[in-house]
Design a protein around this motif. Structure first.
Motif, PDB file in Angstrom:
ATOM      1  N   CYS A  49       0.840  -1.202   0.000  1.00 37.61           N
ATOM      2  CA  CYS A  49       0.000   0.000   0.000  1.00 37.61           C
ATOM      3  C   CYS A  49       0.877   1.255   0.000  1.00 37.61           C
ATOM      4  O   CYS A  49       1.918   1.306   0.654  1.00 37.61           O
ATOM      5  CB  CYS A  49      -0.903   0.029   1.237  1.00 37.61           C
ATOM      6  N   ASP A  86       2.214  -6.152   4.314  1.00 34.79           N
ATOM      7  CA  ASP A  86       1.059  -6.754   3.655  1.00 34.79           C
ATOM      8  C   ASP A  86       0.823  -6.074   2.306  1.00 34.79           C
ATOM      9  O   ASP A  86       0.974  -4.863   2.159  1.00 34.79           O
ATOM     10  CB  ASP A  86      -0.179  -6.601   4.546  1.00 34.79           C
ATOM     11  N   LYS A  87       0.430  -6.864   1.304  1.00 30.39           N
ATOM     12  CA  LYS A  87       0.279  -6.338  -0.052  1.00 30.39           C
ATOM     13  C   LYS A  87      -1.039  -5.598  -0.261  1.00 30.39           C
ATOM     14  O   LYS A  87      -1.136  -4.757  -1.157  1.00 30.39           O
ATOM     15  CB  LYS A  87       0.381  -7.479  -1.061  1.00 30.39           C
ATOM     16  N   CYS A  88      -2.045  -5.903   0.561  1.00 29.97           N
ATOM     17  CA  CYS A  88      -3.377  -5.389   0.262  1.00 29.97           C
ATOM     18  C   CYS A  88      -4.053  -4.643   1.409  1.00 29.97           C
ATOM     19  O   CYS A  88      -5.138  -4.081   1.226  1.00 29.97           O
ATOM     20  CB  CYS A  88      -4.292  -6.545  -0.177  1.00 29.97           C
ATOM     21  N   ARG A  89      -3.472  -4.651   2.597  1.00 28.41           N
ATOM     22  CA  ARG A  89      -4.120  -4.033   3.748  1.00 28.41           C
ATOM     23  C   ARG A  89      -3.189  -3.008   4.396  1.00 28.41           C
ATOM     24  O   ARG A  89      -1.957  -3.102   4.293  1.00 28.41           O
ATOM     25  CB  ARG A  89      -4.496  -5.089   4.791  1.00 28.41           C
ATOM     26  N   GLU A 115      -8.569  -1.584   3.325  1.00 29.43           N
ATOM     27  CA  GLU A 115      -7.934  -1.730   2.024  1.00 29.43           C
ATOM     28  C   GLU A 115      -7.083  -0.504   1.725  1.00 29.43           C
ATOM     29  O   GLU A 115      -7.287   0.571   2.317  1.00 29.43           O
ATOM     30  CB  GLU A 115      -8.989  -1.912   0.932  1.00 29.43           C
ATOM     31  N   TRP A 120      -0.929   1.806  -4.680  1.00 33.81           N
ATOM     32  CA  TRP A 120       0.129   0.887  -4.303  1.00 33.81           C
ATOM     33  C   TRP A 120       1.496   1.409  -4.754  1.00 33.81           C
ATOM     34  O   TRP A 120       1.600   2.201  -5.697  1.00 33.81           O
ATOM     35  CB  TRP A 120      -0.105  -0.489  -4.942  1.00 33.81           C
ATOM     36  N   CYS A 139      -4.727  -7.219  -5.598  1.00 35.58           N
ATOM     37  CA  CYS A 139      -5.664  -7.351  -4.468  1.00 35.58           C
ATOM     38  C   CYS A 139      -7.076  -7.654  -4.964  1.00 35.58           C
ATOM     39  O   CYS A 139      -7.267  -8.623  -5.693  1.00 35.58           O
ATOM     40  CB  CYS A 139      -5.584  -6.105  -3.589  1.00 35.58           C
ATOM     41  N   ASN A 140      -8.050  -6.796  -4.670  1.00 37.87           N
ATOM     42  CA  ASN A 140      -9.423  -7.112  -5.056  1.00 37.87           C
ATOM     43  C   ASN A 140      -9.679  -6.927  -6.549  1.00 37.87           C
ATOM     44  O   ASN A 140     -10.767  -7.219  -7.031  1.00 37.87           O
ATOM     45  CB  ASN A 140     -10.415  -6.264  -4.242  1.00 37.87           C
ATOM     46  N   LYS A 142      -7.319  -8.252  -8.804  1.00 36.51           N
ATOM     47  CA  LYS A 142      -6.364  -9.145  -9.445  1.00 36.51           C
ATOM     48  C   LYS A 142      -7.029 -10.079 -10.465  1.00 36.51           C
ATOM     49  O   LYS A 142      -6.364 -10.539 -11.401  1.00 36.51           O
ATOM     50  CB  LYS A 142      -5.620  -9.972  -8.398  1.00 36.51           C
TER      51      LYS A 142
END
Length: 491
Positions: A49, A86-89, A115, A120, A139-140, A142
């Protein structure tokens, strides 16, 4: 005398055939790069993020935008089990008590997360730009990355139906020319797409063009090359497809910009479009479409290139019609694709060939299109996957020539299925063994592909093989490779 005998008169294998096959094969190298383009243009780099600072947060940190020093990341981003962000949060509010420590939140005291709110940050060390980094397909979102490849494959399906019919109606050369131009234009426009939906649109058209090129390359090859030379010609073309898999990682590594890679791999199709005007239309297709004079002109041209001008002088339009009377007669009558399922023999062949194409294509692209999942250097694994095709196809050619098509087709599919199934039970820590089995499976499927293009084309009688739009209704068909089907006319 049939059309194969007429080809003998203009030169079995000569200068024309050498030039013809080389020019048909060169675009196949670029087609393989487009089929596997997803691995590099849609690669997913490491990401996290984006953190933006301001207001009260500025009292603690003396920066207001990325890049953010590593020790500050744990204040804003939860860490995974490996200690990476973390990649998404991200935390809903900064956790300042973690600043300057190596601590992470305990299991029972996890703060609220949300989120990513400001996009990113991507690691551009391996990929300067991909569609993932440009349109944030992580993430959502992908699944959109995979949707782009699915739409491309859907374009191949639609193209095989539409352009296959157009090829029967307007000729192989015409559709091949159009497909080369469509591939060039769709690739160029796709490289400059301003939005993801527009990119998907051009990928669909690119997939359709790929179908048109492959179908008509096969048809022009088969219909101008004598049967005794077809295995060698098919092998030559298959190795050009393999060559494309070997040059793709080199181009992608050297450029590392998704848009530019897309463009570089599409521009050659403008050249292919220009030189494709040299190709003669299929003389067999011309004869079956009542264009004997044009077919005669093309045959004489081929004879002249092959140095068989004198032998071709005795060929006239009347000579062509009289010697192809049986084939011309068998082409009368109309039927559609449903007739492929009406008679027992043709129905059995149809179901078998459909199974071959589905199992080979599904498994091959399932292994070859998502190389990042193997957890090794993507450029290296692409090179290995391309190199394995060289010995695999060589073995396939030898078995096709000396053992038979059926053995080659069944053995390659069985071996591929076995190693893929075994690989399911290989522990993740045995990565070398897993990779070895995967490479063997991919090589087996490459041999299967090389075989099925030739084998399937020989399984059907001539009238079905190259002209599905017109054919008699038949209860009996000849052995694979026969030129004239044995038909039983129905009142």
């Amino acid at each position: 005398m049939g059309f194969e005998d007429i080809l003998e008169k203009v030169g079995t294998v000569g200068r024309f055939h050498a030039i013809h096959i080389v020019l048909l094969a060169i675009p196949l190298a670029m087609l393989s790069t487009h089929n596997l383009l997803q691995n590099f243009v849609a690669a997913v780099p490491d990401h996290r993020c984006r953190v933006r600072l301001g207001g009260a947060d500025s009292r603690y940190i003396n920066v207001t935008e990325e890049p953010l020093r590593e020790e500050f990341l744990r204040v804003f981003l939860p860490m995974d089990q490996e200690g990476r962000p973390d990649k998404c949060r991200m935390y809903s509010s900064p956790q300042w008590h973690l600043l300057g420590t190596n601590e992470t939140q305990g299991i029972g005291s996890q703060p609220d997360t949300q989120e990513c709110t400001d996009g990113w940050v991507y690691d551009h060390s391996q990929f300067a730009m991909t569609i993932v980094t440009e349109w944030d397909l992580v993430c959502n979102r992908k699944s959109l990355r995979h949707m782009a490849q699915s739409l491309y494959m859907a374009g191949i399906l639609v193209g095989s139906v539409i352009l296959g019919r157009l090829s029967d109606r307007y000729g192989r050369r015409t559709v091949l020319l159009s497909s080369h131009l469509l591939q060039a234009v769709s690739g160029t426009c796709g490289a400059f797409s301003s939005s993801f939906p527009l990119y998907c649109f051009w990928r669909v058209l690119s997939g359709m063009a790929v179908s048109g090129i492959i179908l008509n390359t096969v048809c022009l090859g088969i219909e101008w090359i004598p049967m005794t030379f077809r295995i060698r010609a098919a092998t030559f073309c298959n190795y050009f497809y393999t060559l494309g898999q070997l040059i793709l990682p080199g181009i992608a590594y050297g450029i590392q910009d998704g848009r530019l890679v897309f463009l570089v791999l599409s521009v050659p199709f403008y050249v292919f479009f220009l030189y494709s005007w040299w190709f003669p239309e299929s003389a067999r297709w011309l004869m079956m479409n009542n264009k004997a004079d044009v077919a005669l002109k093309q045959l004489k041209r081929v004879a002249r290139i092959n140095g068989k001008k004198e032998e071709a002088e005795e060929i006239t339009a009347a000579f062509l019609k009289s010697n192809m009377e049986a084939e011309l007669k068998s082409s009368k009558g109309t039927y559609n694709a449903l007739d492929l399922f009406k008679t027992p023999t043709v129905r059995r062949i149809t179901f078998c060939t459909m199974s071959i194409w589905f199992s080979t294509s599904f498994s091959y692209y399932g292994l070859a299109v998502d190389l990042q999942g193997f957890g090794v250097n993507i450029y290296l694994i692409q090179l290995i996957f391309g190199a394995i095709d060289i010995p695999a196809k060589l073995v396939g050619v030898c078995t096709m020539s000396y053992v038979g098509r059926r053995f080659t087709q069944s053995a390659s599919l069985i071996l591929a299925g076995l190693v893929i199934l075994i690989n399911i039970f290989v522990p993740k820590d045995l990565q070398i063994l897993s990779m070895t089995l995967t490479v063997i499976g991919k090589g087996s499927l490459a041999a299967s592909f090389a075989c099925c293009y030739l084998y399937v084309s020989e399984m059907y009688p001539t009238v079905i093989r190259w002209r599905l739009g017109k054919a008699p209704k038949a209860d009996v068909i000849p052995e694979p490779g026969a030129q004239i089907p044995l038909v039983e006319q129905r009142p």
